[in-house]
Scaffold this motif. Structure first.
Motif, PDB file in Angstrom:
ATOM      1  N   SER A  36      -9.650  -6.002 -10.258  1.00 39.01           N
ATOM      2  CA  SER A  36      -9.407  -7.194  -9.433  1.00 39.01           C
ATOM      3  C   SER A  36      -8.110  -7.884  -9.816  1.00 39.01           C
ATOM      4  O   SER A  36      -7.648  -7.788 -10.960  1.00 39.01           O
ATOM      5  CB  SER A  36     -10.570  -8.182  -9.567  1.00 39.01           C
ATOM      6  N   ASP A  37      -7.532  -8.564  -8.842  1.00 39.09           N
ATOM      7  CA  ASP A  37      -6.328  -9.366  -9.070  1.00 39.09           C
ATOM      8  C   ASP A  37      -6.347 -10.517  -8.076  1.00 39.09           C
ATOM      9  O   ASP A  37      -6.596 -10.306  -6.888  1.00 39.09           O
ATOM     10  CB  ASP A  37      -5.060  -8.533  -8.872  1.00 39.09           C
ATOM     11  N   GLY A 116      -0.860  -6.131 -11.665  1.00 39.32           N
ATOM     12  CA  GLY A 116      -2.221  -6.344 -11.203  1.00 39.32           C
ATOM     13  C   GLY A 116      -2.620  -5.633  -9.937  1.00 39.32           C
ATOM     14  O   GLY A 116      -3.799  -5.379  -9.711  1.00 39.32           O
ATOM     15  N   ASN A 117      -1.656  -5.287  -9.074  1.00 38.03           N
ATOM     16  CA  ASN A 117      -2.006  -4.655  -7.805  1.00 38.03           C
ATOM     17  C   ASN A 117      -1.791  -3.152  -7.858  1.00 38.03           C
ATOM     18  O   ASN A 117      -0.956  -2.573  -7.162  1.00 38.03           O
ATOM     19  CB  ASN A 117      -1.208  -5.275  -6.656  1.00 38.03           C
ATOM     20  N   ALA A 118      -2.561  -2.518  -8.723  1.00 37.34           N
ATOM     21  CA  ALA A 118      -2.545  -1.060  -8.860  1.00 37.34           C
ATOM     22  C   ALA A 118      -3.927  -0.618  -9.325  1.00 37.34           C
ATOM     23  O   ALA A 118      -4.683  -1.407  -9.899  1.00 37.34           O
ATOM     24  CB  ALA A 118      -1.480  -0.617  -9.866  1.00 37.34           C
ATOM     25  N   SER A 350      -4.525  -4.975   1.939  1.00 38.95           N
ATOM     26  CA  SER A 350      -4.163  -6.300   2.469  1.00 38.95           C
ATOM     27  C   SER A 350      -3.146  -7.028   1.594  1.00 38.95           C
ATOM     28  O   SER A 350      -2.726  -8.138   1.934  1.00 38.95           O
ATOM     29  CB  SER A 350      -5.419  -7.164   2.611  1.00 38.95           C
ATOM     30  N   VAL A 351      -2.742  -6.419   0.492  1.00 39.80           N
ATOM     31  CA  VAL A 351      -1.900  -7.111  -0.487  1.00 39.80           C
ATOM     32  C   VAL A 351      -0.547  -7.515   0.085  1.00 39.80           C
ATOM     33  O   VAL A 351      -0.114  -8.668  -0.049  1.00 39.80           O
ATOM     34  CB  VAL A 351      -1.693  -6.245  -1.754  1.00 39.80           C
ATOM     35  N   LEU A 367      -8.445 -13.264  -3.437  1.00 42.69           N
ATOM     36  CA  LEU A 367      -8.890 -12.313  -4.448  1.00 42.69           C
ATOM     37  C   LEU A 367      -8.827 -10.902  -3.885  1.00 42.69           C
ATOM     38  O   LEU A 367      -9.356 -10.626  -2.811  1.00 42.69           O
ATOM     39  CB  LEU A 367     -10.313 -12.648  -4.885  1.00 42.69           C
ATOM     40  N   ILE A 368      -8.182 -10.005  -4.643  1.00 47.68           N
ATOM     41  CA  ILE A 368      -7.995  -8.617  -4.207  1.00 47.68           C
ATOM     42  C   ILE A 368      -8.792  -7.672  -5.104  1.00 47.68           C
ATOM     43  O   ILE A 368      -8.776  -7.805  -6.335  1.00 47.68           O
ATOM     44  CB  ILE A 368      -6.509  -8.226  -4.266  1.00 47.68           C
ATOM     45  N   TYR A 369      -9.460  -6.717  -4.459  1.00 51.91           N
ATOM     46  CA  TYR A 369     -10.122  -5.637  -5.199  1.00 51.91           C
ATOM     47  C   TYR A 369      -9.339  -4.344  -4.959  1.00 51.91           C
ATOM     48  O   TYR A 369      -9.273  -3.845  -3.840  1.00 51.91           O
ATOM     49  CB  TYR A 369     -11.584  -5.516  -4.757  1.00 51.91           C
TER      50      TYR A 369
END
Length: 421
Positions: A36-37, A116-118, A350-351, A367-369
């Protein structure tokens, strides 16, 4: 070598969702799976500025960096140097504010293989060397992602200071049992600040939270109620200053015109800063917490009061590792609930749109998964989407059970039933 999927920045407004290879880790590195990020406005600012941002490397076009710095996940492989300190399969938290040998570089802004987005990343040795990678044995992942913004809030409370006549030693922290105001405080970070203020071990006696949006204020009041604050010895009052002819006079009247010991500004708006300055009581501390993008941002300050009333102004950004540990401990004990900040949830796909349009997306934290593909969706829209989608139907039912908030139960359900990457 192994592949990871992530969002990388190549320059100003240039984000790309790609699959790429990670090198084998070295003996002083750690391989992690990132679950998560939470998206931070600081990420938007970095993408908006590109190489002009102090933390973005000048060669980012040739060596893109992974964005995102409010993240959590699991340790997959530990290099030989750190075998005794970290274990494979355990959860981790991380403090992105490194300041390694004076360098401004930081995870989420500066590293090719750590952000965080990986889905996977490689933790560089300096993160462990500085004590910025922490073992986490609590439940879930999103509380850890939100621990980073909570640590910034906590750092702001610790950064305030007060003076004593005849002494040059400052007393750090807010005034215990004093008057506090959080201006522009019904947004995501403001909610976190309210939650912390009424549950920390150094509380104000009176806390007023202002905003100019009725909907945000009503949501804040329903999530963190004056009754809950009262149980913890704090009188909490929410005020919409938009329709008040003289907001300063009204807010001062709430303190019998004594003024406020600690005033926090949570929106970078010039009139709000000037209002905050006028609210300060003797030895009052104004904390300009909101980070402006305009390098020429200015506001008027009453220097008569600076001289004769000992008022003072500081700014705080980020938190240190101790602040992060405090956030994690308070969350694990149920003293604070970082879910109060979350209004939207989405997947890796969606990032890019979320980051590029962040200032225009209403609500709080997004919040991103990373292991899920899902369009960014407001929690309040779950029920409507649930009419045609079983996933959202279930998530709507779960969030209803938790006062409309995201929860560990919702996270577990999404990770188990969402569309996997």
């Amino acid at each position: 070598m192994m592949k990871t999927r992530g969002v990388r920045m190549y320059g100003k407004d240039d984000l790309r969702l790609e699959e790429f290879e990670l090198p084998e880790i070295k003996e002083d590195e750690i391989l992690v799976k990132i679950i998560s990020d939470s998206v931070c406005m600081s990420t938007y600012k970095a993408v908006d500025q590109g190489v002009k941002h102090k933390r973005v490397p000048p060669d980012v076009a040739e060596h893109p960096v992974i964005i995102g710095h409010e993240f959590a996940g699991e340790i997959v492989k530990v290099g030989a140097k750190w075998k005794g300190q970290f274990k494979e399969g355990s959860k981790f938290a991380q403090q992105p504010a490194l300041n390694y040998k004076g360098s401004p570089y930081s995870p989420g802004y500066s590293y090719r293989y750590f952000g965080g987005n990986a889905t996977y990343g490689i933790v560089p040795q300096e993160v462990m060397e500085l004590g910025c990678l922490l073992n986490y044995d609590g439940e879930g992942f999103f509380p850890v992602s939100l621990a980073e913004p909570m640590s910034c809030i906590i750092g702001g409370f610790h950064a305030n200071y007060h003076t004593k006549s005849g002494s040059y030693k400052h007393e750090m922290g807010i005034v215990e049992g004093g008057n506090m105001a959080i201006l522009g405080g019904a947004g995501p970070m403001g909610l976190g600040a309210i939650d912390y203020a009424i549950h920390c071990d150094r509380k104000p006696k009176f806390l007023v939270v202002t905003d100019v949006d009725d909907q945000r204020l009503e949501r804040a009041k329903s999530i963190i109620t004056p009754e809950e604050a009262s149980k913890n010895g704090v009188e909490l009052k929410y005020v919409n200053t938009k329709s008040i002819e003289d907001p300063v006079a009204y807010l001062l009247s709430l303190t019998d015109n004594k003024g406020y010991d600690d005033v926090y500004v949570y929106a970078p708006v010039e009139p709000l800063v000037e209002q905050a300055d006028k609210l300060l009581g003797h030895d009052g501390c104004l904390n300009f917490f909101a980070g402006p993008t305009d390098k020429a941002f200015c506001a008027k300050v009453n220097y008569y009061n600076v001289h004769y009333a000992a008022t003072h102004i500081i700014g705080s950004t980020g938190g240190n590792t101790d602040d992060l540990i405090e956030a994690l401990e308070m969350t694990s004990k149920g003293l604070i609930n970082p879910a109060v900040m979350i209004t939207h949830v989405g997947g890796m796909n969606s990032v890019i749109d979320t980051v590029l349009n962040l200032p225009n997306i209403p609500g709080g934290k997004k919040l991103i998964y990373n292991t899920i593909d899902m369009e960014l969706t407001a929690l309040e829209d779950f029920e409507e989407k649930g009419k045609t989608d079983e996933l959202f139907k279930a998530l709507a039912e779960i969030t209803k059970k938790h006062n409309g908030l995201w929860s560990l139960e919702a996270e577990e359900y999404l990770l188990a039933h969402g569309t996997k990457i």
